[in-house]
Design a protein around this motif. Structure first.
Motif, short mmCIF file in Angstrom:
data_model
loop_
_atom_site.label_atom_id
_atom_site.label_comp_id
_atom_site.label_asym_id
_atom_site.label_seq_id
_atom_site.Cartn_x
_atom_site.Cartn_y
_atom_site.Cartn_z
N LEU A 163 9.29 18.25 -6.57
CA LEU A 163 8.84 17.56 -5.35
C LEU A 163 9.62 18.07 -4.15
N PRO A 164 9.05 17.95 -2.94
CA PRO A 164 9.72 18.53 -1.76
C PRO A 164 10.97 17.76 -1.33
N ASP A 165 11.92 18.47 -0.74
CA ASP A 165 13.07 17.85 -0.09
C ASP A 165 12.72 17.64 1.38
N ALA A 220 1.57 7.47 -6.66
CA ALA A 220 0.49 8.36 -7.13
C ALA A 220 0.82 9.82 -6.80
N TRP A 221 1.33 10.03 -5.59
CA TRP A 221 1.68 11.39 -5.16
C TRP A 221 2.82 11.95 -5.99
N HIS A 222 3.83 11.15 -6.30
CA HIS A 222 4.97 11.66 -7.06
C HIS A 222 4.63 11.88 -8.54
N HIS A 242 9.81 26.10 2.75
CA HIS A 242 9.98 25.15 1.65
C HIS A 242 8.65 24.47 1.31
N LEU A 243 7.92 24.01 2.34
CA LEU A 243 6.64 23.33 2.09
C LEU A 243 5.66 24.28 1.41
N ARG A 244 5.61 25.52 1.89
CA ARG A 244 4.65 26.49 1.29
C ARG A 244 5.05 26.79 -0.16
N ASN A 297 0.82 -1.24 0.00
CA ASN A 297 0.00 0.00 0.00
C ASN A 297 0.84 1.28 0.00
N PRO A 298 1.83 1.40 0.92
CA PRO A 298 2.54 2.69 1.00
C PRO A 298 3.23 3.10 -0.30
N ILE A 299 3.90 2.15 -0.94
CA ILE A 299 4.66 2.56 -2.14
C ILE A 299 3.71 2.95 -3.28
N SER A 354 12.44 16.83 8.89
CA SER A 354 12.32 18.25 9.26
C SER A 354 11.01 18.84 8.71
N THR A 355 10.54 18.27 7.59
CA THR A 355 9.28 18.74 7.02
C THR A 355 8.08 18.26 7.85
N ASP A 356 8.22 17.11 8.53
CA ASP A 356 7.16 16.66 9.45
C ASP A 356 7.14 17.60 10.65
N GLY A 380 -0.21 13.82 6.34
CA GLY A 380 -0.69 12.72 7.18
C GLY A 380 -0.61 11.37 6.48
N ALA A 381 -0.32 11.36 5.18
CA ALA A 381 -0.12 10.09 4.46
C ALA A 381 1.05 9.32 5.06
N HIS A 382 1.95 10.03 5.75
CA HIS A 382 3.09 9.33 6.38
C HIS A 382 2.65 8.48 7.57
N THR A 383 1.36 8.44 7.82
CA THR A 383 0.84 7.50 8.82
C THR A 383 1.07 6.07 8.33
N ILE A 384 1.23 5.88 7.01
CA ILE A 384 1.64 4.58 6.49
C ILE A 384 3.02 4.73 5.83
N GLY A 385 3.74 3.62 5.79
CA GLY A 385 4.97 3.58 5.00
C GLY A 385 6.25 3.77 5.78
N ARG A 386 7.33 3.66 5.03
CA ARG A 386 8.67 3.69 5.63
C ARG A 386 9.64 4.48 4.74
N ALA A 387 10.75 4.86 5.34
CA ALA A 387 11.88 5.44 4.60
C ALA A 387 13.03 4.43 4.65
N PHE A 388 13.85 4.46 3.61
CA PHE A 388 14.95 3.50 3.51
C PHE A 388 16.27 4.22 3.24
N LYS A 389 17.32 3.67 3.85
CA LYS A 389 18.66 4.21 3.61
C LYS A 389 18.99 4.21 2.12
N GLU A 390 18.63 3.11 1.44
CA GLU A 390 19.01 2.96 0.03
C GLU A 390 18.18 3.85 -0.90
N ARG A 391 17.05 4.38 -0.42
CA ARG A 391 16.21 5.21 -1.30
C ARG A 391 16.45 6.68 -1.00
N SER A 392 15.77 7.20 0.00
CA SER A 392 15.93 8.63 0.30
C SER A 392 17.20 8.90 1.09
N GLY A 393 17.71 7.86 1.79
CA GLY A 393 18.91 8.08 2.63
C GLY A 393 18.61 8.95 3.83
C1 HEM Z 1 5.50 17.17 2.85
C2 HEM Z 1 6.53 16.90 2.09
C3 HEM Z 1 7.02 15.49 1.94
C4 HEM Z 1 8.28 15.04 2.07
C5 HEM Z 1 9.51 15.90 2.31
C6 HEM Z 1 8.26 13.61 1.92
C7 HEM Z 1 9.36 12.80 1.99
C8 HEM Z 1 9.34 11.42 2.02
C9 HEM Z 1 10.49 10.57 2.18
C10 HEM Z 1 11.91 11.06 2.35
C11 HEM Z 1 10.05 9.29 2.14
C12 HEM Z 1 10.90 8.03 2.26
C13 HEM Z 1 11.21 7.45 0.90
C14 HEM Z 1 12.10 6.24 1.02
O1 HEM Z 1 13.21 6.36 1.56
O2 HEM Z 1 11.68 5.16 0.53
C15 HEM Z 1 8.63 9.31 1.97
C16 HEM Z 1 7.83 8.21 1.93
C17 HEM Z 1 6.48 8.25 1.75
N1 HEM Z 1 5.74 9.37 1.44
FE1 HEM Z 1 6.33 11.28 1.64
N2 HEM Z 1 6.98 13.20 1.70
C18 HEM Z 1 6.17 14.31 1.69
C19 HEM Z 1 4.82 14.35 1.44
C20 HEM Z 1 4.06 13.25 1.14
C21 HEM Z 1 2.71 13.30 0.64
C22 HEM Z 1 1.94 14.58 0.32
C23 HEM Z 1 2.30 12.00 0.50
C24 HEM Z 1 0.98 11.48 0.00
C25 HEM Z 1 -0.14 12.17 -0.01
C26 HEM Z 1 3.40 11.15 0.91
C27 HEM Z 1 3.36 9.77 0.94
C28 HEM Z 1 4.44 8.97 1.29
C29 HEM Z 1 4.32 7.53 1.53
C30 HEM Z 1 3.04 6.71 1.51
C31 HEM Z 1 5.62 7.08 1.80
C32 HEM Z 1 6.05 5.65 2.14
C33 HEM Z 1 6.54 4.91 0.92
C34 HEM Z 1 6.98 3.48 1.22
O3 HEM Z 1 6.81 2.98 2.33
O4 HEM Z 1 7.49 2.85 0.30
N3 HEM Z 1 4.46 11.94 1.25
N4 HEM Z 1 8.22 10.64 1.89
#
Ligand code: HEM
Length: 321
Positions: A153-155, A56-58, A170-172, A49-51, A269-271, A190-203
């Motif tokens: 896309l945002p940093d 879709a967002w990217h 930056h976000l604005r 689900n998260p990826i 930092s954006t969270d 709030g989409a970050h309620t699901i999913g993960r970050a990885f060293k190999e991807r975003s670092g």
């Molecule tokens: C507010 C600015 C945002 C920043 C700086 C940001 C940054 C990131 C970063 C660094 C990751 C980790 C990627 C990785 O290492 O695999 C990530 C994952 C993710 N982001 Fe964001 N994000 C933002 C906004 C959003 C928005 C608007 C959404 C969707 C509406 C979103 C959905 C997700 C999801 C679902 C994941 C998890 C992906 C996974 O588990 O494979 N993000 N984001």
């Protein structure tokens, strides 16, 4: 031809065109519904689900409202351009080639459905399947034949590409370019309620691929992180999540679980800007107390995101699913 006959001829022509469109739209909608069921089955087995949400967002988040007057698809946005290698190679898209690979067999099965639609359908279905709100949106998008430009896309951390000195600015800047206000920025984050970050991807974390590199919430290949409580494989273990139950779409992101599980959760930092900035903070607090408010605002903002820059070519101006 008399004026009356001319009017009749035009009316017949319009009627025929409308019927053809109606047939097309009905067939297209039926493919979309079947594809959605296949996506649900795939998500249920893979927990990807998260990826799919990130994909879709990217695809959509490259939109630049200041270019909306230029010929399509110059303003970019939700047009399937992320499937092109040139765009998948952007730093922000690291890892998303996997998500395109997941969708490809379904795209081949339902050839009539555009990539742009398949990507948005997968994102919306992933949110719903994880327990989140329904995202009613329009479908019938055309596909762009070129990849988007890099840099919209945002940093996650400074230095920010737009030269902003802090994360809130930056976000604005970034979300303002897409046409979003403070409240929508907080809801979408709030989409970050699901999913993960990885060293190999975003670092952005030292947690990488594999069980031994995970946290106590991501390191075990068999655990219960889902909204429906179904145990089983989480898919690939590893990485760092924002929340403990990172396959459940709820408002736990706004509870800042990071405060009590410092080592095992990530917070960018954006969270953090959403908690500290006076314009963002009231929305953040409200969503922490009221999940319904979060779901309501998220659904509207995500639907808006998913239609940025889209050109609808099925039905009169797209079809609602
Ligand atoms: C507010 C600015 C945002 C920043 C700086 C940001 C940054 C990131 C970063 C660094 C990751 C980790 C990627 C990785 O290492 O695999 C990530 C994952 C993710 N982001 Fe964001 N994000 C933002 C906004 C959003 C928005 C608007 C959404 C969707 C509406 C979103 C959905 C997700 C999801 C679902 C994941 C998890 C992906 C996974 O588990 O494979 N993000 N984001």
């Amino acid at each position: 031809m008399s004026a009356a006959r001319r009017v009749d001829a035009v009316a017949n022509h319009l009627h025929a065109a409308a019927s053809v469109n109606a047939v097309d739209a009905a067939a297209y909608a039926s493919d979309l519904r079947a594809m959605k069921m296949d996506i649900e089955r795939f998500l249920d087995e893979s927990n990807a689900n998260p990826i799919m949400v990130r994909l879709a967002w990217h695809d959509a988040g490259t939109y630049d409202a200041s270019k909306a007057h230029m010929p399509w698809p110059r303003a970019q946005g939700a047009n399937g351009s992320i499937r092109h290698e040139s765009e998948l190679a952007h730093g922000a898209n690291a890892g998303l080639v996997k998500a395109i690979g997941y969708l490809r067999p379904l795209k081949e099965k339902y050839a009539r459905v555009s990539w742009a639609d398949a990507i948005q359908l997968a994102g919306a279905t992933a949110i719903e399947h994880a327990g989140g709100p329904r995202i009613p949106m329009r479908y019938g998008r055309a596909d762009a034949e070129v990849g988007a430009m890099e840099g919209n896309l945002p940093d996650a951390e400074a230095p920010f590409g737009d030269g902003a000195s802090d994360a809130a600015t930056h976000l604005r800047n970034v979300f303002g370019r897409m046409g979003f206000n403070d409240r929508e920025i907080v809801a979408l984050s709030g989409a970050h309620t699901i999913g993960r970050a990885f060293k190999e991807r975003s670092g952005t974390t030292n947690h990488g691929y594999g069980a031994k590199n995970g946290t106590k919430f991501t390191g075990c290949p068999y655990m219960n992180a889902r909204a429906d409580g179904k145990e089983g494989s989480i898919g690939m273990p590893g990485g760092a999540s924002w929340t403990r139950r990172w396959l459940a779409f709820d408002n736990s992101y706004f509870h800042r679980e990071k405060l009590t599980d410092e080592k095992d959760l990530i917070w960018l930092s954006t969270d953090d800007a959403l908690v500290t900035d006076p314009g963002f903070a009231p929305h953040f607090k409200r969503y922490a107390h009221d999940q319904n408010a979060f779901f309501y605002d998220f659904s509207a903002a995500f639907a808006k995101l998913s239609e940025l820059g889209s050109r609808f070519v099925v039905g009169a101006s797209g079809i609602v699913l």
